[in-house]
Write a protein that holds these residues in place. Structure first.
Motif, PDB file in Angstrom:
ATOM      1  N   GLN A  87       0.824  -1.202   0.000  1.00 22.45           N
ATOM      2  CA  GLN A  87       0.000   0.000   0.000  1.00 22.45           C
ATOM      3  C   GLN A  87       0.866   1.264   0.000  1.00 22.45           C
ATOM      4  O   GLN A  87       0.516   2.261  -0.638  1.00 22.45           O
ATOM      5  CB  GLN A  87      -0.935   0.004   1.209  1.00 22.45           C
ATOM      6  N   PHE A  91       0.896   4.162  -2.858  1.00 23.51           N
ATOM      7  CA  PHE A  91       0.670   5.563  -2.512  1.00 23.51           C
ATOM      8  C   PHE A  91       1.811   6.438  -3.021  1.00 23.51           C
ATOM      9  O   PHE A  91       1.583   7.539  -3.549  1.00 23.51           O
ATOM     10  CB  PHE A  91       0.520   5.721  -1.001  1.00 23.51           C
ATOM     11  N   LEU A  99      -3.059   8.034   3.448  1.00 29.59           N
ATOM     12  CA  LEU A  99      -2.634   6.704   3.897  1.00 29.59           C
ATOM     13  C   LEU A  99      -2.430   6.767   5.408  1.00 29.59           C
ATOM     14  O   LEU A  99      -1.649   7.585   5.904  1.00 29.59           O
ATOM     15  CB  LEU A  99      -1.338   6.281   3.201  1.00 29.59           C
TER      16      LEU A  99
END
Length: 446
Positions: A87, A91, A99
């Motif tokens: 993730q 990002f 995030l």
């Protein structure tokens, strides 16, 4: 001359005054000429880079991050680290939305946040990486600063292309600090500016206005890292502060007695063998619920603790707790001096991968106790989280007083219940000693 001597706009002055109507908000204001844009941008970038202390964190990159953590950690911890890593990379490449990285100290949050910052800087993106206490200190000092005003510093922070706030929640929670944090986050929320936040707090411990924005699924990607502190590998096996499993470390499957020498009879011996096998199978692959019933000293607590110790040996952190003590932990959070909130303690119990509730049913039956236990049981039932329960009462007895809880424990799709027929081993041991003692006295009399 600050500008380019050959600039046809400012003739090298570096500033211009726009030809605007009288009622325009920028009328009369001096603006930087476009010939100095790159120079000014470079100065701002350098100042923010120094403010971020990224020079000290330049070694924290995606390339030297271990995507699944240290070798030997439990799979569920490795999976959570890998999810956070993936993730974070996504990002860094898109810099879209927010995030939120949550987890305990030393789980890798700061490394991933710094890796995002270093990646963005390499692309030329104006980036500010800062721990929240340091950011608030810089704002306080700006009130008295000569080089940069509070307003300028505040505007730089809230409108920077990419803002990364590390250690959110460790700041001094004064009303001023809370208000400034809300203003910064709310500005970025309204304008949909990219943001990364790392914290070791649960969301319920965060100020309500900020929490509501961090809960927006349209903007925020939340990742919880379950790994232990990599700086303290000795603590890898540490249990929750709520768990008393360490007090039962001698209760293992190898130390569990089959009580063959007590002359219990075949029926009770087979019952013990069956229950022991069920506990051992459950410990290898915890799934559903396991309920042990029987009188005091029949072995149910030993088996429950053996399951916990088995899982702890392979790196998991089960919670083993005596139900009355659990309720005491929950009540203690209402003390004004408590360092943890009720929600945090209750959430830890509700969501743990393996919860062992010892002595269920011996607690006082106040309305508050009933409500909390019903909430706990209902959550773990619906979430199908592995749970072990020991109790003296039968399920039928429990149904008479707590039908809601009993009906879930009776659901054979998720729960398996065993009645242990063996008597109290302590009483049996006393009988054997008394008999032997009586035999010795009789022999002496003869």
């Amino acid at each position: 001359m600050l500008g380019d001597p050959d600039c046809p706009i400012c003739k090298g002055v570096g500033f211009i005054r726009m030809d605007l109507p009288l009622n325009h908000p920028d009328f009369g204001k001096v603006q930087i000429c476009s010939c100095r844009t790159e120079q000014v941008r470079s100065v701002i970038h350098h100042r923010l880079y120094e403010f971020s202390n990224l020079a000290e964190l330049k070694n924290l990159t995606f390339e030297n991050f271990q995507p699944r953590g240290r070798i030997g950690i439990p799979p569920f911890q490795a999976d959570s680290i890998e999810t956070a890593y993936n993730q974070s990379r996504l990002f860094a490449q898109s810099q879209n939305g927010w995030l939120l990285l949550q987890g305990n100290y030393g789980c890798g949050k700061t490394h991933l946040a710094a890796a995002i910052a270093n990646f963005a800087v390499s692309l030329g993106v104006d980036t500010l990486f800062v721990t929240v206490p340091d950011m608030l200190d810089s704002l306080r000092f700006a009130y008295q600063g000569d080089d940069v005003t509070f307003e300028k510093r505040f505007e730089e922070i809230r409108s920077i292309a990419l803002l990364i706030l590390d250690d959110f929640g460790t700041q001094n929670a004064t009303s001023w600090a809370q208000e400034k944090m809300f203003q910064i986050l709310n500005y970025r929320y309204i304008n949909r500016l990219p943001l990364v936040v790392t914290t070791n707090l649960h969301l319920d411990e965060i100020e309500e206005r900020i929490r509501s924005r961090l809960l927006d699924p349209r903007l925020v990607t939340k990742v919880y890292i379950l790994a232990s502190d990599y700086r303290n590998p000795v603590d890898e096996m540490a249990h929750s502060r709520l768990s008393s499993l360490a007090n039962h470390k001698e209760k293992t499957f190898s130390s569990f007695s089959n009580r063959q020498e007590e002359g219990l009879g075949q029926e009770k011996l087979k019952n013990l063998e069956k229950v022991l096998k069920a506990a051992l199978n459950f410990s290898k692959k915890p799934s559903g619920w396991l309920v042990f019933m029987g009188e005091t000293g029949c072995g149910k607590t030993h088996l429950a603790a053996a399951i916990g110790n088995y899982r702890a040996e392979i790196g998991e952190q089960p919670i083993f707790v005596y139900v009355p003590e659990l309720l005491d932990h929950l009540r203690a959070t209402f003390n004004p001096n408590s360092l943890v909130s009720f929600d945090r303690v209750f959430d830890e119990i509700k969501h743990n991968r393996l919860l062992i509730l010892d002595g269920f049913g011996v607690q006082s039956q106040t309305p508050w106790v009933r409500e909390k236990l019903n909430q706990l049981i209902d959550h773990r039932y619906n979430a199908k989280l592995a749970t072990v329960i020991t109790m003296r009462d039968t399920l039928e007895d429990l149904y008479a007083t707590e039908p809601g809880i009993a009906s879930r424990l009776m659901d054979r799709r998720i729960s398996t219940a065993y009645m242990i027929n063996a008597p109290d081993y302590r009483r049996r041991h006393k009988d054997v000693i008394d008999a032997r003692s009586h035999g010795v006295k009789k022999k002496n009399l003869e």
